[in-house]
Design a protein around this motif. Structure first.
Motif, mmCIF file in Angstrom:
data_model
loop_
_atom_site.group_PDB
_atom_site.id
_atom_site.type_symbol
_atom_site.label_atom_id
_atom_site.label_comp_id
_atom_site.label_asym_id
_atom_site.label_seq_id
_atom_site.Cartn_x
_atom_site.Cartn_y
_atom_site.Cartn_z
ATOM 1 N N PHE A 1 -3.386 8.082 -0.403
ATOM 2 C CA PHE A 1 -4.333 7.090 0.114
ATOM 3 C C PHE A 1 -4.862 6.414 -1.152
ATOM 4 C CE2 PHE A 1 -8.849 6.161 1.455
ATOM 5 C CZ PHE A 1 -8.512 5.066 2.226
ATOM 6 N N PRO A 2 -4.282 5.256 -1.486
ATOM 7 C CA PRO A 2 -4.431 4.743 -2.844
ATOM 8 C C PRO A 2 -5.716 3.954 -3.091
ATOM 9 C CG PRO A 2 -2.936 3.332 -1.633
ATOM 10 C CD PRO A 2 -3.434 4.380 -0.667
ATOM 11 N N VAL A 3 -6.846 4.593 -2.912
ATOM 12 C CA VAL A 3 -8.111 3.940 -3.227
ATOM 13 C C VAL A 3 -8.897 4.884 -4.127
ATOM 14 C CG1 VAL A 3 -10.096 2.719 -2.287
ATOM 15 C CG2 VAL A 3 -8.082 3.019 -0.890
ATOM 16 N N ASP A 4 -9.415 4.378 -5.206
ATOM 17 C CA ASP A 4 -10.161 5.225 -6.145
ATOM 18 C C ASP A 4 -11.507 4.594 -6.463
ATOM 19 O OD1 ASP A 4 -8.909 3.091 -7.367
ATOM 20 O OD2 ASP A 4 -8.257 4.196 -9.141
ATOM 21 N N ARG B 1 -2.585 -2.563 -7.912
ATOM 22 C CA ARG B 1 -1.314 -2.479 -7.196
ATOM 23 C C ARG B 1 -1.470 -2.436 -5.676
ATOM 24 N NH1 ARG B 1 3.598 1.578 -8.677
ATOM 25 N NH2 ARG B 1 4.781 1.444 -6.750
ATOM 26 N N TYR B 2 -2.482 -1.712 -5.209
ATOM 27 C CA TYR B 2 -2.548 -1.448 -3.766
ATOM 28 C C TYR B 2 -3.581 -2.274 -3.010
ATOM 29 C CZ TYR B 2 0.296 2.602 -4.994
ATOM 30 O OH TYR B 2 1.294 3.419 -5.453
ATOM 31 N N GLY B 3 -4.369 -3.062 -3.725
ATOM 32 C CA GLY B 3 -5.422 -3.812 -3.050
ATOM 33 C C GLY B 3 -6.598 -2.916 -2.704
ATOM 34 N N THR B 4 -7.550 -3.465 -1.967
ATOM 35 C CA THR B 4 -8.730 -2.690 -1.585
ATOM 36 C C THR B 4 -8.459 -2.057 -0.217
ATOM 37 O OG1 THR B 4 -9.751 -4.481 -0.348
ATOM 38 C CG2 THR B 4 -10.177 -4.430 -2.697
#
Ligand SMILES: Cc1cc2nc3c(=O)[nH]c(=O)nc-3n(C[C@H](O)[C@H](O)[C@H](O)COP(=O)(O)OP(=O)(O)OC[C@H]3O[C@@H](n4cnc5c(N)ncnc54)[C@H](O)[C@@H]3O)c2cc1C
Lengths: 495, 436
Positions: free
Chosen positions: B121-124, B149-152
């Protein structure tokens, strides 16, 4: 909105016509019956309505003036791009005005350092890529209709394409819009910056099917062309194995730019018409396009080939050069047209399913086809589960088109049952509004209406679309909230 | 029966502040509530809001409480609604790469849960390791370095289950990655700071984890050489997951490139050979421009990325700000800020995330000078065609520095949306809208 309440006399009609001519010039107002025919329908030609007039404004100010006139006279209006839509979205309103954006077709700014191209809505999709291609960039959303359809139509439908698995659909590539609101006011939402703050109104406008206003300028994100593109072709005995390959590829960590599946009937239709070199006896073929940095793609090709083999691919080919790659795609891109050659009529469906249910759903579609005695060809964006079943029928045979329509509807039911959607990219429009309640409750549709009412209290903008039943902006049990008007409007400023 | 009593009976857990219970799990935040409710089901939320909207009781939803300093402060409310007890993963179909999660779940826990299937889940967001929740994440639309890379989460959200201010439970969007049925209301929820609906569940698109990862840190002697290198990286055939530019102060404080005037941080994730090849390319195109070039593995770079992710909320400054700008402006702003006399009396730290056109700026300084700096940044954002948001504003400055810069022409439409969704202003609208 109650346009019927106003008496539309011939005198009224000619007065409106002359007012429009004065506003836009004689060449920009169409009122002759024979010329209106071309605007009676969009790509879904089964529905036809003759509009009162078609106007062809050339600027935002002209669009705004027309919309103001429509407000004053309570005339419904429908924005229109190239008319390739497949859900009846641009179907005219009876006694309404069609506002065609085809003359607003200039590219206003190409800003490569900021990765933004600013266009008018009538610009054809492919022209955006053409404008930046020499610099090594492109506009990613690529609907199959891209040589004809317009950016305005793409924004309204949130159109997808064969490369949206990796790069997303229109909403992921629109940074801002200028639009004429349903009362004629002009606003800009977003702009050249990739991110914005506050409520994300732009995401509501993208995909709003022309119900929230008329888009008159669009800020588009362009992206760099990938360093390497490789296309794999695989044939399978069973379509289920093609489907299993798709899931396996993604689970392995590879996200291809696109993955497309065609079934045996589609393969044969394509072979009969364009001869793409697909094996006629295969149960299905799968195209996998990989793109990105050279080293990444080079590492992905053998990994993906291995997965295809493990999942029972009979034949796997890697396009040796650009011309072979084009040949692979030629068949896919001409699939819809090919259906027209093997069947006098066909109905394109646009359901979405979770990838994991592909085998089950294809089985059920096959069963439905047998039950209705109609052929169904399957062509689909497999990576994102967006099916385009093509239901073939003969309009000359009594009752067959109705049967085809019913079968199409049954397919949507199956899609929703497995947790999917009634439309992945063509929109609800006029055609599918009756199916919206399959996915959403009354309260949920009411909630969507709250959005519409925030933009369009009068309901004059593309009425009769998307919502299954007419909804006003004062619902039972709902307090009528006061609405803000555009601040410039309060100052009496005219647009 | 008092409203507080009635509301308290609708849930199995509640807390009345001031009753001496030290372990309420509620952090210090700038609003007062008569009662804090801990619903365990969406139906409980629905009952609470249904009652509250009838009685005109204002309800403030929160969860981790890590981002309460975003947006305007909230005035007194009748009840605060903690989502902490809605914290389960409800659905995860690995082969669809889609998951539905309750909004009170911590982002970190959610990542661990899907990580078991080698998915991401690519949010940091800032606060990732200190309790930030999924609902808070969506409501604030905060993101971190991986957004390059993944946006918000706006790009990842597919559907929501939410409760309207009038108590109606609604499911909007869906569970498939492509869906254009109806308006995209899930995206509207992203960044709405709890002013439109209470979010109970959200469905997200997931990504596959990449097998190999490397971080690059490039140090530069001048803004010009850094900006040229950034341009070259942009133009190259590389696809970084993270791409950040730090000013001189942060370069030293984060021990990225101590002493450098600027540093560029890049992270690549892919197959090993692809990562190595991209690093080679970066080295070639920046040679002669960068003063230092360090390559790091995941372990060595962890602390650096933690610092970057938490900035500017970690800096303890007078206030921080986020500017959303066109891409080139988000790089050049580093030099605009440095050279302007309006900022000479304060300590400024700036991080640019060029691919997103985002600049994060923190300002430390006293009264008048901090206010002057805020005005300067606001005008700068305006003149560059961008927007600005201030957060973590020190109490004594809050009268003079408001959370939001101009929303431009969109403001009246935003107000229309708010009035349609919540005509009684049950969910505190002042988070976003100044009092009229
Ligand atoms: C052969 C064929 C292949 C296709 N392939 C794809 C595909 O791969 N993917 C895909 O997503 N679609 C596809 N489509 C559907 C169609 O091309 C798209 O929906 C396209 O975006 C419609 O654009 P248009 O300019 O033709 O719009 P129109 O059909 O004219 O209008 C579509 C909708 O947009 C509204 N609209 C138009 N302009 C504006 C504006 N300026 N402001 C506000 N509203 C506006 C209209 O009111 C209408 O509701 C295909 C269609 C055909 C015929």
């Amino acid at each position: 909105m109650d346009s019927q309440a106003v008496k539309r006399t011939d005198g009224w009609k000619s007065r409106i016509a002359s007012e429009l001519v004065e506003m836009l010039g004689a060449g920009a107002v169409i009122s002759a019956d024979d010329e209106l025919i071309a605007y009676e329908s969009d790509g879904l030609t089964g529905y036809r309505v003759k509009p009162l007039f078609v106007v062809l404004p050339s600027s935002t100010a002209e669009v705004s003036q027309v919309v103001e006139l429509c407000n004053r006279e309570k005339i419904p209006f429908v924005p229109r791009g190239a008319g390739t839509g497949l859900s009846g979205g641009a179907l005219p309103s009876r006694e309404g005005i069609v506002i065609s954006l085809s003359r607003m077709n200039r590219i206003l700014d190409v800003d490569v350092p900021n990765r933004v191209v600013v266009v008018e809505p009538g610009v054809v999709n492919i022209s955006v890529t053409d404008a930046v291609s020499a610099e090594g960039f492109y506009y990613a959303p690529d609907p199959s209709s891209q040589i004809v359809c317009t950016i305005g139509g793409n924004v309204a439908e949130n159109s997808g394409g064969v490369h949206c698995l990796k790069y997303g659909v229109t909403t992921n590539h629109v940074l801002g819009v200028e639009m004429v609101l349903p009362d004629g006011a002009v606003v800009t939402l977003g702009g050249p910056a990739p991110e914005s703050l506050g409520y994300d109104l732009l995401s509501l406008v993208v995909g709003s099917e022309g119900l929230l206003g008329i888009v008159t300028k669009v800020f588009l994100r362009i992206i760099k062309k990938p360093q390497m593109v490789k296309t794999l072709f695989a044939s399978f005995e069973r379509i289920e194995d093609a489907g299993a390959s798709v899931s396996a590829i993604i689970s392995s960590g590879v996200i291809p730019a696109g993955m497309e599946i065609m079934d045996n009937l589609s393969i044969n239709a394509v072979e009969t018409t364009v001869g793409a070199g697909y094996p006629r006896d295969a149960g299905a073929i799968l195209l996998v396009e990989l793109d990105g940095p050279g080293a990444e793609v080079s590492a992905q090709v053998p990994a993906v080939s291995g997965i295809l083999r493990e999942n029972g691919a009979i034949e796997i080919k890697l396009a040796a050069d650009e011309s072979e790659r084009e040949l692979f795609w030629k068949g896919r891109k001409s699939a819809f047209a090919a259906m027209g050659k093997i069947s006098p009529g066909y109905y394109v469906q646009d359901g979405v399913i979770p990838r994991s249910t592909l085998a089950r759903v294809l089985g059920e579609i096959g069963e439905l086809g047998r039950r209705y005695g109609l052929r169904v060809a399957n062509v689909f964006h497999a990576g994102d589960g967006n099916l385009h079943p093509l239901v073939l029928y003969d309009p000359e045979v009594e009752g067959e088109s109705e049967k085809a329509e019913e079968l199409s509807g049954e397919i949507l039911r199956v899609c929703v049952e497995v947790g999917g959607s009634i439309t992945g990219e063509h929109g609800v429009g006029f055609d599918k509004k009756g199916f919206l309640p399959l996915m959403f409750s009354e309260q949920e549709i009411d909630t969507m209406n709250l959005v519409r009412c925030a933009f369009d209290e009068e309901g004059l903008c593309n009425p009769g679309k998307v919502f299954p039943t007419p909804r006003t902006c004062v619902e039972p049990g709902m307090k009528k909230p006061g609405s803000e008007t555009h601040p410039a409007r309060e100052m009496g400023e005219l647009f | 029966m008092s409203h507080v009593t009635e509301l308290s009976r609708m849930v199995s857990n509640f807390h009345v502040p001031g009753s001496g219970d030290a372990d309420s799990g509620v952090p210090e935040f700038g609003f007062s509530s008569e009662v804090i409710l801990y619903p365990e089901t969406v139906e409980e939320i629905s009952r609470i809001l249904g009652f509250a909207s009838q009685k005109g009781i204002r309800v403030f939803p929160f969860a981790g409480g890590t981002k309460l300093f975003l947006g305007n402060p909230v005035g007194a409310v009748g009840a605060a609604l903690s989502l902490r007890r809605l914290g389960r993963v409800l659905f995860h179909e690995p082969s669809d790469m889609v998951s539905t999660v309750e909004c009170g779940m911590e982002v970190r826990e959610f990542q661990n849960a899907v990580g078991c299937e080698n998915q991401l889940f690519p949010v940091d967001p800032p606060g990732l390791n200190s309790g930030a929740t999924v609902g808070g994440l969506v409501s604030t639309n905060l993101c971190g370095p991986m957004s390059t890379r993944y946006g918000t989460c706006r790009e990842l959200i597919l559907g929501v289950r939410a409760v309207r201010a009038d108590g109606e439970i609604i499911n909007l969007g869906g569970k498939v990655v492509k869906n254009v049925a109806g308006y995209d209301i899930p995206k509207l929820m992203a960044g709405s700071l709890g002013t439109l609906c209470v979010l109970a569940e959200a469905t997200f698109r997931l990504y596959p984890r990449q097998p190999f990862s490397r971080t690059l840190v490039l140090g530069f002697d001048s803004h010009v050489s850094c900006s040229q290198a950034a341009g070259a990286i942009f133009a190259a055939d590389v696809v970084p997951t993270c791409f950040e530019i730090l000013d001189g102060r942060l370069s030293s404080e984060f021990a990225a490139a101590p002493g450098a005037k600027r540093s560029v941080l890049l992270k690549f994730d892919s197959f090993e050979e692809a990562v190595i090849e991209q690093i080679k390319q970066v080295r070639e195109i920046t040679s002669g421009k960068s003063a230092s070039f360090i390559e790091m593995g995941d372990e060595d770079s962890k602390e650096l990325w933690d610092s970057v992710r938490e900035f500017p909320f970690s800096s303890g400054a007078s206030f921080s700000s986020k500017l959303t700008l066109p891409v080139t402006a988000s790089v050049e702003i580093l030099s605009d800020i440095e050279s302007d006399p309006a900022l000479s009396g304060v300590t400024v730290r700036c991080l640019s995330r060029p691919a997103r056109g985002v600049a994060l700026v923190s300002v430390d300084g006293d009264g008048e000078e901090a206010v002057r700096a805020a005005r300067f940044l606001e005008n700068l954002a305006d003149s560059l065609g961008g927007r600005i948001m201030f957060s973590g504003i020190r109490r004594e400055l809050r009268e003079r520095i408001k959370a939001w810069g101009s929303f431009g022409e969109a403001l009246f439409l935003m107000k229309n949306i708010k009035r349609r969704f919540d005509p009684g202003d049950i969910l505190p609208g002042e988070k976003i809208f100044d009092a009229d």
